[in-house]
Design an enzyme around this catalytic site. Structure first.
Site, PDB file in Angstrom:
ATOM      1  N   ASP A  87      -5.564  -0.134   5.866  1.00 26.56           N
ATOM      2  CA  ASP A  87      -6.367  -0.509   7.039  1.00 26.56           C
ATOM      3  C   ASP A  87      -7.518   0.459   7.260  1.00 26.56           C
ATOM      4  OD1 ASP A  87      -4.300  -2.249   7.157  1.00 26.56           O
ATOM      5  OD2 ASP A  87      -3.420  -1.446   8.990  1.00 26.56           O
ATOM      6  N   ASP A 145       0.820  -1.234   0.000  1.00 21.51           N
ATOM      7  CA  ASP A 145       0.000   0.000   0.000  1.00 21.51           C
ATOM      8  C   ASP A 145       0.844   1.271   0.000  1.00 21.51           C
ATOM      9  OD1 ASP A 145       0.670  -0.305   2.713  1.00 21.51           O
ATOM     10  OD2 ASP A 145      -1.367   0.074   3.465  1.00 21.51           O
ATOM     11  N   LEU A 183      -4.933  -7.302  12.819  1.00 25.82           N
ATOM     12  CA  LEU A 183      -6.275  -7.218  12.217  1.00 25.82           C
ATOM     13  C   LEU A 183      -6.797  -5.774  12.253  1.00 25.82           C
ATOM     14  CD1 LEU A 183      -7.892 -10.459  13.720  1.00 25.82           C
ATOM     15  CD2 LEU A 183      -6.805 -10.174  11.491  1.00 25.82           C
ATOM     16  N   GLU A 236      -2.265   8.534  12.439  1.00 24.39           N
ATOM     17  CA  GLU A 236      -1.284   7.481  12.718  1.00 24.39           C
ATOM     18  C   GLU A 236       0.140   7.993  12.415  1.00 24.39           C
ATOM     19  OE1 GLU A 236      -1.286   2.811  13.082  1.00 24.39           O
ATOM     20  OE2 GLU A 236      -3.054   3.914  12.526  1.00 24.39           O
TER      21      GLU A 236
HETATM   22  C1  GLA Z   1      -0.054  -2.425   8.436  1.00 23.16           C
HETATM   23  C2  GLA Z   1      -0.227  -1.021   7.862  1.00 23.16           C
HETATM   24  C3  GLA Z   1      -0.815  -1.065   6.455  1.00 23.16           C
HETATM   25  C4  GLA Z   1      -0.030  -2.027   5.565  1.00 23.16           C
HETATM   26  C5  GLA Z   1       0.184  -3.371   6.253  1.00 23.16           C
HETATM   27  C6  GLA Z   1       1.083  -4.285   5.474  1.00 23.16           C
HETATM   28  O1  GLA Z   1      -1.283  -3.037   8.635  1.00 23.16           O
HETATM   29  O2  GLA Z   1      -1.072  -0.238   8.688  1.00 23.16           O
HETATM   30  O3  GLA Z   1      -0.842   0.226   5.906  1.00 23.16           O
HETATM   31  O4  GLA Z   1       1.181  -1.468   5.157  1.00 23.16           O
HETATM   32  O5  GLA Z   1       0.736  -3.210   7.555  1.00 23.16           O
HETATM   33  O6  GLA Z   1       0.507  -4.647   4.279  1.00 23.16           O
END
Ligand code: GLA
Length: 397
Positions: A179, A38, A126, A167
């Protein structure tokens, strides 16, 4: 906990009446495939869970935000006029970071009491943090809009972007958008095929004829604030800056195709940087291939891609570790498992497994037993139900 109990518990902490109470909820997510793509402008394929954070919210007349988690019993009180002073809170910094970013973006935020019922296991990969952020964002915006007589619908993509900023600026994790986007925009029984470069997306029905997605939790807690996550991100940026000499128009690693990479990987003389780049380039292609496979109902191919994804996160991106690898290795020994991989950032957290319905009991029993023997403590398992994204819930009591 049902609504009535939650409201009773809220009144127990904050007193007063239930008259102005509103309820908001936002889910965690499981990423089916597309890990660490991402923030490289690439593709991801997450789905919202039914496990969620629920907030019982009520406006106040002063400029304070008071927060409580119904299981932690720690009350946090913050002054809306100076939100920058709460960054180091152990609990409450995500919420106040969102409040701060909403204010900076021009939203009217009012004082309120918020009680959190967090059902996404914390620090498990999660997206418990995104669930908290998105639920907080919609609660704060909704209460502010009500107080100021605004009736405009909430822009959920904007809520995701603001939560991501919280964040970055408040928590210090330079996460991508996956996420928060999944928590805000999820849809029941669908996964989101999201292009993180321009946020265009497609909701793809998840039809798993005779199979289920089973989540395995290593119960190894990790915090992305520890720096390994930001380190991976910086390594990708370094790789991109080298490849840019040959591909000046590439804005993100996602703009480098598998054949571009194969033709020019000798430019990446540092082996660590080369491995990181190789993961991202191939993982991005795996997302595209997975969506095609799922649309055709080709679960074998999808499962194979899940396996390749995990192996790449283990060998090239190096974010798995003994706990995740054990869960995955044991899962693959069970007949009826088409694919097993870590999900989320890694370094602990959860796996996602594509398991034949008839093998689920055996899966949980055997994988759980082998994990306990090797690691020394228990793993937990959930059958993942794909639910809707963040929303207000009608108060019915
Ligand atoms: C965490 C980050 C996401 C993404 C994942 C790995 O969940 O918050 O933005 O980078 O790791 O895919």
């Amino acid at each position: 906990m049902n609504q009535e109990k939650l409201i009773q518990s809220f009144l127990g902490y904050f007193g007063g009446s239930s008259e102005k109470i509103r309820i908001f909820t936002s889910p965690g997510r499981v990423n089916l495939i597309g890990e660490h793509t991402d923030y490289n402008g690439g593709f991801v394929f997450p789905a919202a869970l039914t496990l969620a954070t629920t907030i019982i919210a009520r406006p106040r007349k002063d400029n304070k935000i008071r927060l409580i988690a119904n299981d932690l019993e720690v009350m946090v009180e913050a002054d809306l006029e100076d939100l920058s002073q709460y960054k180091s809170l152990r609990w409450g910094n995500y919420q106040l970071g969102v409040a701060d970013e909403l204010k900076k973006a021009g939203f009217n935020i009012i004082g309120c009491d918020l009680m959190y019922d967090d059902k996404v296991p914390l620090g498990s990969g999660l997206s418990s943090s995104a669930a908290i952020e998105i639920a907080t964002a919609i609660a704060l915006v909704s209460l502010g809009d009500e107080a100021y007589g605004k009736t405009k619908e909430i822009d959920m993509v904007q809520m995701a972007l603001i939560s991501q900023k919280a964040e970055h600026n408040y928590v210090g994790v330079m996460c991508g958008i996956m996420d928060q986007f999944a928590s805000a925009m999820g849809k029941k029984d669908h996964a989101i095929f999201l292009d993180c470069k321009d946020l265009s997306f497609e909701l793809v029905p998840v039809k798993l004829d005779g199979y289920s997605l089973v989540i395995g939790n290593t119960n190894k807690k990790r915090s992305l604030g520890e720096g390994k996550y930001n380190e991976r991100r910086a390594q990708c940026e370094e790789g991109l800056s080298i490849l840019k000499k040959e591909f000046p128009e590439a804005e993100f690693l996602r703009d480098i195709s598998v054949s571009d990479y194969e033709g020019h990987k000798s430019m990446l003389t540092d082996d660590i940087i080369r491995k990181r780049v190789e993961h991202v380039v191939y993982e991005n292609q795996r997302v595209i291939d997975s969506v095609t496979a799922l649309k055709k109902g080709n679960l074998e191919v999808f499962g194979e891609l899940m396996n390749e994804s995990h192996n790449s996160l283990r060998d090239l991106y190096e974010v798995t570790g003994i706990e995740l690898d054990t869960l995955v290795d044991e899962a693959r020994k069970i007949q009826g498992v088409l694919g097993a991989r870590m999900t989320g950032a890694g370094f602990g957290g959860c796996t996602v497994n594509l398991v034949a319905n008839k093998s689920i009991d055996e899966f949980i029993e055997k994988v759980g037993k082998a994990y306990k023997e090797k690691i020394g403590y228990e793993a937990s398992f959930y059958i993942s139900d794909i639910g809707d994204g963040g929303r207000e819930v009608e108060v019915i009591v």
